[in-house]
Design a protein around this motif. Structure first.
Motif, PDB file in Angstrom:
ATOM      1  N   GLN A   1      -1.047  48.182  49.420  1.00  0.00           N
ATOM      2  CA  GLN A   1      -2.021  49.096  48.831  1.00  0.00           C
ATOM      3  C   GLN A   1      -1.757  49.295  47.338  1.00  0.00           C
ATOM      4  O   GLN A   1      -2.695  49.435  46.546  1.00  0.00           O
ATOM      5  CB  GLN A   1      -1.965  50.441  49.563  1.00  0.00           C
ATOM      6  CG  GLN A   1      -3.095  51.394  49.213  1.00  0.00           C
ATOM      7  CD  GLN A   1      -3.047  52.640  50.067  1.00  0.00           C
ATOM      8  OE1 GLN A   1      -1.990  53.030  50.585  1.00  0.00           O
ATOM      9  NE2 GLN A   1      -4.187  53.289  50.253  1.00  0.00           N
TER      10      GLN A   1
ATOM     11  N   PRO B   1      -8.387  50.589  49.682  1.00  0.00           N
ATOM     12  CA  PRO B   1      -8.575  51.523  48.571  1.00  0.00           C
ATOM     13  C   PRO B   1      -7.226  52.096  48.129  1.00  0.00           C
ATOM     14  O   PRO B   1      -6.334  52.297  48.956  1.00  0.00           O
ATOM     15  CB  PRO B   1      -9.461  52.623  49.176  1.00  0.00           C
ATOM     16  CG  PRO B   1     -10.081  51.993  50.380  1.00  0.00           C
ATOM     17  CD  PRO B   1      -9.070  51.034  50.900  1.00  0.00           C
ATOM     18  N   GLN B   2      -7.074  52.342  46.858  1.00  0.00           N
ATOM     19  CA  GLN B   2      -5.834  52.922  46.355  1.00  0.00           C
ATOM     20  C   GLN B   2      -5.909  54.441  46.405  1.00  0.00           C
ATOM     21  O   GLN B   2      -5.871  55.128  45.395  1.00  0.00           O
ATOM     22  CB  GLN B   2      -5.553  52.420  44.935  1.00  0.00           C
ATOM     23  CG  GLN B   2      -5.164  50.947  44.894  1.00  0.00           C
ATOM     24  CD  GLN B   2      -4.791  50.487  43.496  1.00  0.00           C
ATOM     25  OE1 GLN B   2      -5.632  50.454  42.602  1.00  0.00           O
ATOM     26  NE2 GLN B   2      -3.534  50.127  43.310  1.00  0.00           N
ATOM     27  N   GLN B   3      -6.032  54.930  47.623  1.00  0.00           N
ATOM     28  CA  GLN B   3      -6.105  56.366  47.866  1.00  0.00           C
ATOM     29  C   GLN B   3      -5.506  56.648  49.227  1.00  0.00           C
ATOM     30  O   GLN B   3      -5.375  55.741  50.065  1.00  0.00           O
ATOM     31  CB  GLN B   3      -7.556  56.850  47.830  1.00  0.00           C
ATOM     32  CG  GLN B   3      -8.417  56.235  48.937  1.00  0.00           C
ATOM     33  CD  GLN B   3      -9.892  56.562  48.813  1.00  0.00           C
ATOM     34  OE1 GLN B   3     -10.509  56.251  47.802  1.00  0.00           O
ATOM     35  NE2 GLN B   3     -10.462  57.169  49.844  1.00  0.00           N
TER      36      GLN B   3
ATOM     37  N   PHE C   1     -10.670  55.586  55.852  1.00  0.00           N
ATOM     38  CA  PHE C   1     -10.894  56.042  54.483  1.00  0.00           C
ATOM     39  C   PHE C   1     -12.268  56.701  54.416  1.00  0.00           C
ATOM     40  O   PHE C   1     -13.013  56.710  55.401  1.00  0.00           O
ATOM     41  CB  PHE C   1     -10.797  54.872  53.508  1.00  0.00           C
ATOM     42  CG  PHE C   1      -9.421  54.275  53.412  1.00  0.00           C
ATOM     43  CD1 PHE C   1      -8.478  54.812  52.553  1.00  0.00           C
ATOM     44  CD2 PHE C   1      -9.064  53.181  54.208  1.00  0.00           C
ATOM     45  CE1 PHE C   1      -7.199  54.275  52.465  1.00  0.00           C
ATOM     46  CE2 PHE C   1      -7.788  52.647  54.132  1.00  0.00           C
ATOM     47  CZ  PHE C   1      -6.848  53.191  53.265  1.00  0.00           C
TER      48      PHE C   1
END
Length: 262
Positions: free
Chosen positions: A34, A66-68, A101
């Protein structure tokens, strides 16, 4: 040792059985992916898998992540196998997570091998899912075709037919070796299995199925309904049809005579 778990709404039950080290290892590699830390992943990658193509694959998989922080992350499948030889002992672990997500669902699989010398990454896959596995694999009649309805109805009628034949066999005064007939009646021959979610089917001609039907759903997996040919019940009812009809007629005559005497 071999352990297999799959899932349908009981992720807590799975995670209680998965070693904490296995979950920590899988989440570690998912976090590296990620965060696009490919060098750290490739450092632990099995030597036989290291290549330029492997790097490209990791880059493509990271593009799906996703970078979350995910809204949820739960184990949906865990497989572990122990092996040993005269030189060493090791365990292969295959662990799959479902990540939710805000705009997508992802199925992330991490395969690793652990031994006394450490952990080696042997595989990693990321798939996008249309919805949660629990919702996708729920049992519903919506969107099902004739084959689904045929198998579902057969799951109800075949056991009833077998039970009816057994009752007739027990009550019959002319049948010899009833226990052999009862065993034959209660077991269906062959097995036709239908995956309720996907509609895929499989037929095993050499198979025995008690009461002619079965249904099974692994955790987080789709239902599989199976039916078989109630050959014993059909043969018994066909060979004893005259006797059963005569018995039924005698019962009606006796009832009529009793009514007339009253």
């Amino acid at each position: 040792m071999f352990v297999l778990l799959g899932g349908c709404g009981e992720d807590a039950a799975i995670e209680q059985q998965v070693p904490a080290q296995d979950m920590t290892t899988a989440k570690h590699y998912i976090a590296l992916l990620q965060n696009r830390q490919f060098d750290q992943i490739e450092k632990d990658l099995d030597p036989g898998l290291k290549s330029a193509k492997a790097h490209e694959t990791f880059v493509a998989m990271a593009g799906l992540l996703p970078q979350q922080a995910p809204l949820s992350a739960k184990v949906v499948d865990w497989r572990a196998s122990d092996y040993s030889s005269t030189l060493k002992a090791w365990t292969t672990v295959n662990l799959t997570y479902e990540y939710q997500f805000s705009d997508k669902w992802l199925i992330i699989n991490v395969a690793s091998q652990k031994s006394a010398t450490g952990v080696t990454l042997t595989g990693m896959h990321v798939y996008q899912s249309a919805d949660s596995l629990e919702h996708i694999n729920r049992f519903t009649l919506a969107g099902k075709g004739p084959l689904h309805y045929f198998v579902l109805l057969s799951c109800v009628l075949i056991p009833l037919l077998m039970i009816f034949a057994v009752v007739c066999c027990i009550r019959s005064k002319e049948v010899k070796r009833k226990w052999l007939w009862i065993l034959f009646i209660l077991v269906g021959l062959g097995q036709f299995s239908l995956n309720w979610t996907t509609g895929e089917w499989l037929f095993h001609p050499v198979s025995l199925l008690l009461l002619g039907e079965s249904y099974f759903a692994p955790l987080f997996g789709g239902w599989t309904l199976s039916i078989s040919l109630p050959l014993g019940a059909l043969l018994f009812l066909w060979t004893q049809s005259k006797s059963l009809l005569r018995s039924g007629a005698d019962s009606r005559d006796n009832a009529s005579d009793s009514a007339a005497n009253d």
